[in-house]
Write a protein that holds these residues in place. Structure first.
Motif, PDB file in Angstrom:
ATOM      1  N   GLN A  62      17.095  40.723  48.252  1.00  0.00           N
ATOM      2  CA  GLN A  62      18.434  41.013  47.731  1.00  0.00           C
ATOM      3  C   GLN A  62      19.194  39.696  47.564  1.00  0.00           C
ATOM      4  OE1 GLN A  62      19.418  43.844  46.634  1.00  0.00           O
ATOM      5  NE2 GLN A  62      18.863  45.566  47.956  1.00  0.00           N
ATOM      6  N   ARG A  63      19.538  39.355  46.318  1.00  0.00           N
ATOM      7  CA  ARG A  63      20.286  38.129  46.057  1.00  0.00           C
ATOM      8  C   ARG A  63      21.772  38.435  45.932  1.00  0.00           C
ATOM      9  NH1 ARG A  63      17.699  34.092  41.854  1.00  0.00           N
ATOM     10  NH2 ARG A  63      18.648  32.618  43.307  1.00  0.00           N
ATOM     11  N   GLU A  64      22.592  37.490  46.372  1.00  0.00           N
ATOM     12  CA  GLU A  64      24.040  37.709  46.382  1.00  0.00           C
ATOM     13  C   GLU A  64      24.591  37.971  44.989  1.00  0.00           C
ATOM     14  OE1 GLU A  64      25.791  34.287  48.160  1.00  0.00           O
ATOM     15  OE2 GLU A  64      24.695  34.490  50.047  1.00  0.00           O
ATOM     16  N   GLU A  65      23.966  37.357  43.977  1.00  0.00           N
ATOM     17  CA  GLU A  65      24.512  37.450  42.621  1.00  0.00           C
ATOM     18  C   GLU A  65      24.448  38.871  42.053  1.00  0.00           C
ATOM     19  OE1 GLU A  65      23.535  33.321  43.528  1.00  0.00           O
ATOM     20  OE2 GLU A  65      22.366  35.177  43.672  1.00  0.00           O
ATOM     21  N   LEU A  66      23.466  39.659  42.497  1.00  0.00           N
ATOM     22  CA  LEU A  66      23.357  41.047  42.048  1.00  0.00           C
ATOM     23  C   LEU A  66      22.407  41.786  42.981  1.00  0.00           C
ATOM     24  CD1 LEU A  66      24.015  43.224  39.868  1.00  0.00           C
ATOM     25  CD2 LEU A  66      21.873  42.533  38.753  1.00  0.00           C
ATOM     26  N   ARG A  67      22.970  42.653  43.816  1.00  0.00           N
ATOM     27  CA  ARG A  67      22.133  43.455  44.706  1.00  0.00           C
ATOM     28  C   ARG A  67      21.649  44.687  43.948  1.00  0.00           C
ATOM     29  NH1 ARG A  67      22.451  41.750  49.912  1.00  0.00           N
ATOM     30  NH2 ARG A  67      21.789  43.755  50.762  1.00  0.00           N
ATOM     31  N   CYS A  68      20.643  45.364  44.495  1.00  0.00           N
ATOM     32  CA  CYS A  68      20.071  46.517  43.802  1.00  0.00           C
ATOM     33  C   CYS A  68      19.830  47.653  44.780  1.00  0.00           C
ATOM     34  CB  CYS A  68      18.762  46.126  43.118  1.00  0.00           C
ATOM     35  SG  CYS A  68      17.458  45.669  44.296  1.00  0.00           S
ATOM     36  N   ASP A  69      19.616  48.840  44.238  1.00  0.00           N
ATOM     37  CA  ASP A  69      19.279  50.004  45.053  1.00  0.00           C
ATOM     38  C   ASP A  69      17.787  49.984  45.348  1.00  0.00           C
ATOM     39  OD1 ASP A  69      21.883  50.938  44.995  1.00  0.00           O
ATOM     40  OD2 ASP A  69      21.557  52.053  43.123  1.00  0.00           O
TER      41      ASP A  69
ATOM     42  N   VAL B 270       5.972  42.021  45.681  1.00  0.00           N
ATOM     43  CA  VAL B 270       7.113  41.291  46.253  1.00  0.00           C
ATOM     44  C   VAL B 270       8.006  40.886  45.094  1.00  0.00           C
ATOM     45  CG1 VAL B 270       7.838  39.338  47.664  1.00  0.00           C
ATOM     46  CG2 VAL B 270       5.619  40.412  48.091  1.00  0.00           C
ATOM     47  N   SER B 271       9.283  41.255  45.157  1.00  0.00           N
ATOM     48  CA  SER B 271      10.177  41.002  44.024  1.00  0.00           C
ATOM     49  C   SER B 271      11.570  40.620  44.521  1.00  0.00           C
ATOM     50  CB  SER B 271      10.227  42.235  43.111  1.00  0.00           C
ATOM     51  OG  SER B 271      10.896  41.938  41.902  1.00  0.00           O
ATOM     52  N   ALA B 272      12.507  40.599  43.594  1.00  0.00           N
ATOM     53  CA  ALA B 272      13.895  40.231  43.918  1.00  0.00           C
ATOM     54  C   ALA B 272      14.830  41.097  43.093  1.00  0.00           C
ATOM     55  CB  ALA B 272      14.147  38.750  43.620  1.00  0.00           C
ATOM     56  N   SER B 273      16.068  41.165  43.529  1.00  0.00           N
ATOM     57  CA  SER B 273      17.035  41.995  42.819  1.00  0.00           C
ATOM     58  C   SER B 273      17.388  41.420  41.452  1.00  0.00           C
ATOM     59  CB  SER B 273      18.308  42.155  43.660  1.00  0.00           C
ATOM     60  OG  SER B 273      18.864  40.877  43.969  1.00  0.00           O
TER      61      SER B 273
END
Length: 635
Positions: A199-206, A163-166
């Motif tokens: 997915q965080r608003e500050e930086l989304r990822c693929d 479990v992670s975050a962008s």
């Protein structure tokens, strides 16, 4: 009130089994234990053998059914985004159940491992509780750890899901997590079945098709479907989590925490040691990636039915040195637990404490400090400006809760500056020389804990019983080696002076760098300091002082350095051979606030060194090298 500490400690010593059986009544069990402590089990024995329980049930469900459904459970305060998110116990349970359902759908079952690699967001705590609900074993890895460090943990824990975050957020920058996660999975021999990514608003990822899933979307789907997941019954001795701590070989050590003993100890500490009652607000200003975050952001406050604060920010710079006072005032915090490093940073930016009176701290009762030695000057500064008791205490990742404390809930004992208090029930502390003999009161030696360790301490290392014995038990048979050096005074107070390898040998004299740091910190222009031992052809080692000056200190560096040297030589004596102080801009620290003394020592001694994986800002080491080189050290 008069302290009950001595009576309570004596009760524990007289009958440990009866003491912990009584403490265990505060926990709900599906099945009670056969034995409180069974010395025949595993490496040195196990607590509450035969008992069956669930940690998520005790932290969440029982409060919802027991009348606390509408009470605040978790407050997330982000100084970076300016957002505050609040969860009642009922709302927290809803999110935990939905997240547990997502994990279940990915095949996570009892005993499976889940790595949580996230910043300070509520979803990190929710994921921990969701794992506990399923009987899965979580392993939280500090967000932003380099790919290689994460890869070693993936290979050791072999998680089914990550479990992670962008991204994470640091002062003035956004830290992309997804490239680190992808790199770690590529490096690791073990490959997880799936990754759930916030997915965080500050930086989304693929997202990688087929492997990666949007965590928020998945949780929302389960929530909308009304998914329900029962708490899975686990043995009290089953692992709740594995938390990796750095090992001397470079291979991280996986500290194992069980379910039953962990709950009993943490629940006991909240009222008896921290004096925080159900319904009150507790704030541990740490990170969920460290043991303090596990014990005192997530588990202990929720076990006790408190409101816990999770803060995403720094003590200074988000936006200023008044941030901590703002959080205390906004959320009605009764007790704050943080590292001395945080207060040294605040003191350095606001030496006169002028920002404190701007905030309503009327509900604030106690400040607790741990993580590094709390120098007396920092404690006195906090006492003077906050006008509340400032309690230093000492423990380790391995113990999961305080070893020594000034137990406020039992009645505060007299404060002795420089001491983190007296032994807590469960801990029989001895100080031994290198041959294993007890030293006299007041003499410096190896701090050890007589076996067995109390509930909540590590029973072993993850899949490494032999390494556990070698690392902690073999050197002093019958005892656990803390790897700290210290002494016990006539009143039973412990003084932890340094890590064992921070004792320096100056011409045959064993001297504590911690004692020298205490003296340096008394200089009115010094905000932070560190003392390390550096190689010397004549004396073997000599101490070197590194100081950071207070903001706005209008003094020549050289003048402060001379005064600091004179201060140490006056207090400790010529035997310390303390002759050199170097002024630097910043001290290198881990992200949890520990000063990287060992790395600075290698730089000064021109030894090969590796960039510490946990360092907050690698550029600081270049600054240190330049400052030392300018003085002919390490050049």
């Amino acid at each position: 009130m008069a302290s009950r500490y001595h009576e309570v400690y004596a009760n524990w010593k007289r009958d440990p089994d009866a003491f912990w059986a009584e403490a265990a009544e505060a926990i709900d069990w599906y099945r009670r234990w056969d034995r409180v402590f069974d010395p025949r089990e595993d490496v040195y024995g196990r607590w509450f053998t035969g008992a069956v329980c669930n940690t998520c049930y005790n932290t969440v469900d029982r409060h919802v059914t027991g009348g606390r459904a509408d009470q605040l459970a978790l407050v997330h305060d982000s100084a970076y985004s300016g957002k505050v998110t609040r969860y009642t116990y009922a709302e927290l349970m809803r999110e935990v159940v939905a997240t547990a359902s997502v994990l279940w759908n990915q095949g996570v079952r009892k005993g499976d491992r889940v790595i949580i690699y996230m910043p300070m967001v509520p979803e990190a705590a929710i994921a921990m509780l969701a794992c506990a609900r399923l009987g899965a074993i979580h392993s939280v890895v500090f967000g932003g750890f380099a790919a290689r460090e994460l890869a070693t943990r993936i290979d050791d824990a072999t998680p089914k899901v990550i479990v992670s975050a962008s991204c994470g957020i640091e002062p003035g920058r956004v830290v992309p997590y997804k490239p680190l996660l992808d790199g770690a999975i590529e490096l690791a021999r073990h490959k997880p079945d799936a990754c759930l990514v916030l997915q965080r608003e500050e930086l989304r990822c693929d997202l990688v098709s087929g492997r990666d899933f949007d965590l928020a979307d998945q949780v929302a789907r389960e929530r909308a479907a009304g998914a329900w997941v029962d708490c899975v019954r686990v043995a009290a001795t089953d692992p709740l989590y594995v938390l990796y701590t750095s090992g001397t070989t470079g291979q991280p050590k996986g500290v194992v925490r069980d379910n039953g003993g962990h709950m009993v100890m943490l629940r006991w500490t909240m009222e008896n040691e921290f004096s925080v009652k159900p319904g009150e607000v507790f704030w541990a200003a740490s990170d969920v990636g460290w043991v303090v975050g596990h014990s005192y952001i997530v588990y202990a406050p929720l076990l006790a039915g408190c409101t816990t604060v999770m803060f995403e920010g720094k003590p200074v710079g988000t936006p200023d040195a008044g941030t901590f006072w703002r959080v205390i005032a906004d959320h009605g915090v009764a007790a704050l637990f943080t590292a001395p490093t945080a207060f040294r940073a605040i003191k350095g930016q606001d030496p006169q404490g002028r920002l404190v009176p701007a905030y309503d701290l009327s509900k604030f009762r106690t400040l607790f400090l741990a993580g590094e030695r709390a120098d007396p000057e920092t404690i006195k500064w906090a006492e003077r400006n906050l006008k509340v008791p400032v309690i230093d205490h000492w423990w380790q990742t391995e113990t999961g809760a305080p070893i020594t404390q000034n137990p406020v809930g039992l009645g505060t004992l007299p404060v002795k500056y420089g001491s983190p208090g007296v032994p807590m029930p469960g801990y029989d502390i001895r100080v031994l020389d290198d041959a294993g003999h007890e030293v006299a009161k007041g003499a410096l030696g190896n701090v050890v804990l007589k076996l067995p360790l109390p509930p909540g301490c590590l029973p072993t290392l993850w899949k490494a019983d032999k390494r556990f014995r070698q690392s902690y038990l073999d050197e002093f048979p019958g005892h656990y080696k803390t790897a700290d050096a210290g002494m016990i005074d006539e009143d039973g107070y412990l003084f932890v002076m340094a890590r064992t390898d921070d004792i320096i040998n100056v011409a045959g004299h064993r001297l504590s760098t911690g004692a020298m740091e205490e003296v340096l910190a008394e200089h009115p222009d010094v905000a932070e300091c560190a003392v390390i031992g550096i190689a010397d052809t004549m004396k073997g080692q000599v101490p070197l002082g590194l100081v950071v000056l207070n903001a706005g200190a209008a003094r020549e560096d050289g003048a402060v350095e001379k005064e600091a040297v004179a201060l140490v030589r006056d207090r400790i004596g010529p035997v310390a051979a303390f002759k050199t102080v170097v002024t630097i801009k910043r001290l290198p620290k881990t992200r949890s606030g520990k000063i990287l003394r060992g790395t600075m020592q290698k730089i000064a001694d021109k030894e090969a060194w590796k960039m510490p994986a946990t360092i907050d800002d690698p550029a600081i080491l270049d600054e240190i090298a330049e400052a030392l080189k300018a003085r002919g050290i390490g050049a």
